[in-house]
Design a protein around this motif. Sequence first.
Motif, short mmCIF file in Angstrom:
data_model
loop_
_atom_site.label_atom_id
_atom_site.label_comp_id
_atom_site.label_asym_id
_atom_site.label_seq_id
_atom_site.Cartn_x
_atom_site.Cartn_y
_atom_site.Cartn_z
N ARG A 105 7.88 4.77 2.10
CA ARG A 105 8.83 5.49 1.32
C ARG A 105 9.76 6.75 1.99
O ARG A 105 10.94 6.34 2.04
N GLN A 106 8.82 7.39 2.69
CA GLN A 106 9.43 8.21 3.73
C GLN A 106 10.31 7.82 4.67
O GLN A 106 11.34 8.28 5.05
N SER A 107 9.90 6.68 5.16
CA SER A 107 10.70 6.02 6.47
C SER A 107 11.97 5.67 6.05
O SER A 107 12.88 5.64 6.74
N VAL A 108 12.14 4.95 4.62
CA VAL A 108 13.44 4.58 4.34
C VAL A 108 14.26 5.52 4.30
O VAL A 108 15.66 5.48 4.95
N THR A 109 14.16 6.90 3.84
CA THR A 109 15.02 7.95 3.63
C THR A 109 15.32 8.38 5.27
O THR A 109 16.35 8.69 5.81
N ALA A 110 14.35 8.68 6.08
CA ALA A 110 14.62 9.30 7.35
C ALA A 110 15.49 8.29 8.08
O ALA A 110 16.41 8.60 8.86
N THR A 111 15.03 7.03 8.25
CA THR A 111 15.61 5.94 9.21
C THR A 111 17.01 5.79 8.87
O THR A 111 18.05 5.80 9.58
N LEU A 112 17.17 5.86 7.45
CA LEU A 112 18.64 5.64 6.94
C LEU A 112 19.52 6.92 7.33
O LEU A 112 20.61 6.39 7.76
N CYS A 113 19.13 8.06 7.32
CA CYS A 113 19.79 9.32 7.80
C CYS A 113 20.12 9.13 9.31
O CYS A 113 21.25 9.58 9.56
N PHE A 114 19.02 8.67 10.12
CA PHE A 114 19.23 8.69 11.52
C PHE A 114 20.27 7.50 11.76
O PHE A 114 21.17 7.77 12.64
N SER A 115 20.47 6.26 10.99
CA SER A 115 21.11 5.24 11.29
C SER A 115 22.99 5.57 11.06
O SER A 115 23.57 5.28 11.75
N LEU A 116 22.88 6.56 9.89
CA LEU A 116 24.18 6.88 9.65
C LEU A 116 24.46 7.84 10.78
O LEU A 116 25.86 7.94 11.11
N LEU A 117 23.86 8.86 11.36
CA LEU A 117 24.10 9.68 12.42
C LEU A 117 24.61 8.84 13.50
O LEU A 117 25.57 9.00 14.37
N LEU A 118 23.82 7.92 13.78
CA LEU A 118 24.16 6.83 15.03
C LEU A 118 25.54 6.14 14.81
O LEU A 118 26.42 6.19 15.70
N GLN A 158 19.46 -0.98 11.03
CA GLN A 158 18.48 -0.15 10.88
C GLN A 158 17.30 -0.71 9.73
O GLN A 158 16.21 -0.58 9.90
N MET A 159 17.92 -1.08 8.48
CA MET A 159 16.98 -1.48 7.74
C MET A 159 16.39 -2.76 7.85
O MET A 159 15.27 -3.13 7.37
N ASN A 160 17.21 -3.48 8.57
CA ASN A 160 16.56 -4.75 8.95
C ASN A 160 15.36 -4.62 9.94
O ASN A 160 14.21 -5.07 9.70
N PHE A 161 15.49 -3.52 11.03
CA PHE A 161 14.43 -3.44 11.69
C PHE A 161 13.09 -2.91 11.12
O PHE A 161 12.12 -3.10 11.27
N LEU A 162 13.56 -1.76 10.26
CA LEU A 162 12.51 -1.30 9.34
C LEU A 162 11.57 -2.18 8.56
O LEU A 162 10.54 -2.09 8.58
N ALA A 163 12.32 -2.78 7.76
CA ALA A 163 11.57 -3.90 6.79
C ALA A 163 10.96 -4.93 7.60
O ALA A 163 9.57 -5.21 7.21
N GLY A 164 11.45 -5.31 8.78
CA GLY A 164 10.75 -6.30 9.66
C GLY A 164 9.53 -5.66 10.21
O GLY A 164 8.72 -6.42 10.31
N GLY A 165 9.93 -4.27 10.88
CA GLY A 165 8.63 -3.90 11.53
C GLY A 165 7.33 -3.55 10.54
O GLY A 165 6.24 -3.52 10.99
N MET A 166 7.85 -3.02 9.42
CA MET A 166 6.61 -2.80 8.30
C MET A 166 5.88 -4.04 8.06
O MET A 166 4.75 -4.07 7.78
N LEU A 167 6.55 -5.00 7.84
CA LEU A 167 5.80 -6.30 7.41
C LEU A 167 4.87 -6.86 8.67
O LEU A 167 3.84 -7.28 8.30
N ARG A 168 5.56 -6.81 9.88
CA ARG A 168 4.78 -7.25 10.91
C ARG A 168 3.40 -6.35 11.11
O ARG A 168 2.36 -6.75 11.50
N CYS A 169 3.66 -4.98 10.88
CA CYS A 169 2.48 -4.16 11.33
C CYS A 169 1.33 -4.32 10.07
O CYS A 169 0.14 -3.82 10.43
N SER A 170 1.88 -4.95 9.16
CA SER A 170 0.84 -5.20 7.91
C SER A 170 0.04 -6.48 8.08
O SER A 170 -0.71 -6.90 7.50
N GLY A 171 0.74 -7.27 9.24
CA GLY A 171 0.09 -8.58 9.74
C GLY A 171 1.05 -9.79 9.03
O GLY A 171 0.58 -10.89 9.41
#
Length: 470
Positions: A105-118, A158-171
């Motif tokens: 949950r925290q990562s969604v907010t943090a990475t979204l803000c980061f990607s908007l800055l980029l 960014q959301m694509n990378f986040l969601a895919g990365g989370m699923l991969r790290c869960s196996g």
Amino acid sequence: MKMHSDALLAMIRDGKPMTLSQQLRLTVQLSVPAIIAQLSSIVMQYIDAAMVGSLGAEESAAIGLVSTTTWLFWGLCVAAATGFSVQVAHRIGAGDMQGARAILRQSVTATLCFSLLLASIGATISSVLPEWLGGDASIRYDASLYFLIFSLFLPALQMNFLAGGMLRCSGNMHMPSLLGVVMCVLDVIFNFFLIFPSREWNIAGFFFTMPGAGLGVKGAALGTAAAEVVVATILLRYLWTRSAELRLTGERGSFRPVLNTLKKALHIGLPMGIEHIVICGAQIMTTVIVAPLGIFAIAANSFAITAESLCYMPGYGIADAATTLVGQSLGAKRRELTRSFAHMTVFMGMVVMGIMGVFMYLFAPQIIGLMTPVNEIRELGVMALRIEAFAEPMFAASIVAYGVFVGATDTLVPCLMNFFSIWAVRLSLAAILAPSLGLKGVWIAMCVELCFRGAIFLIRLKRERWIKRV
């Protein structure tokens, strides 16, 4: 296979002994879909390059000019997502699913803000970037427009990378892999209608008009962006409602980032971000070295980099599996299993990419031929690929070992290793060789540097200073 990999991953979390056969089976089961996902992302770039390449050398050069900068921004988004997904892998390895979902949950907010800055930074510099890179005046407008569109859609990427990365790290390697293939298909469809103008088709004597927007380079950027938006939406929905370990449906929790989580994300992601800046900065400097060699050299360099990606992306897929396996093993406090998975994945990567290097050398003319009809570009591209083929096994060693180190949250020293290797070895050699050998000298320098980089990563892997006290 998915149920079997889940059962094997559960053995890591439950502290059960694993035979070498079980470890190898799990490594393969996680690596294959991860390789498919990585290859699909490169196939998408290959499709863009081939479709735009059919329009002419200037259009190809326009995308090639800014490609290294797009990879820089792309890498920063990956680093931001990885800073959180590795924490999730550790929590899952420790059996703390609620803690893993809190980090999500925290990562969604943090990475979204980061990607908007980029995105705002990219949009701001898009008009002057082609000139900074030394591009010819004839390609600057298209290059600028392509990078502007890419930048505006960075939050979706960014959301694509986040969601895919989370699923991969869960196996769960399968869903990101499947959606990667879907994104390729969508990219072809969108590009088909956006890049080319309306034209008359004749199939078996039946004439009809195929509609098209005729947007050229702009259409390629919009087609890719549209595919990314669709896939990011599907991945997020699946993660939110269907993931066995990470679904958030029915559970309340705050999306406000916690300082401790952000510090850990910075500890993991900041060196990765710097590492991407180092590598892509070097690629940008390489572009500056190549640019004076002419439009043909710029286009050939870009096409060769894209084509080579088909060879080394399996290494990145295995590296994704290595990050998951090492991360969960360390989270479960299993040091010997961590070491075993590290060595196994690196060896597998070297074998796979070594075989891919042989195919790349043999079929270089066909690979480049699919991307451009221009003979001058083809000759230069084939030469570059055949030089690079010799470096693939050692390149694999650096790629997969880096994935191992990321899973162990050891990212600072590998970042410094990359910095030294690329800037002290590759760029120095390229600057020396390019004036006399042209594009050939640039790729010889790259081959030498990749072999050197693989050697120092293997040395660090062997010394095992990356394994933290658990």
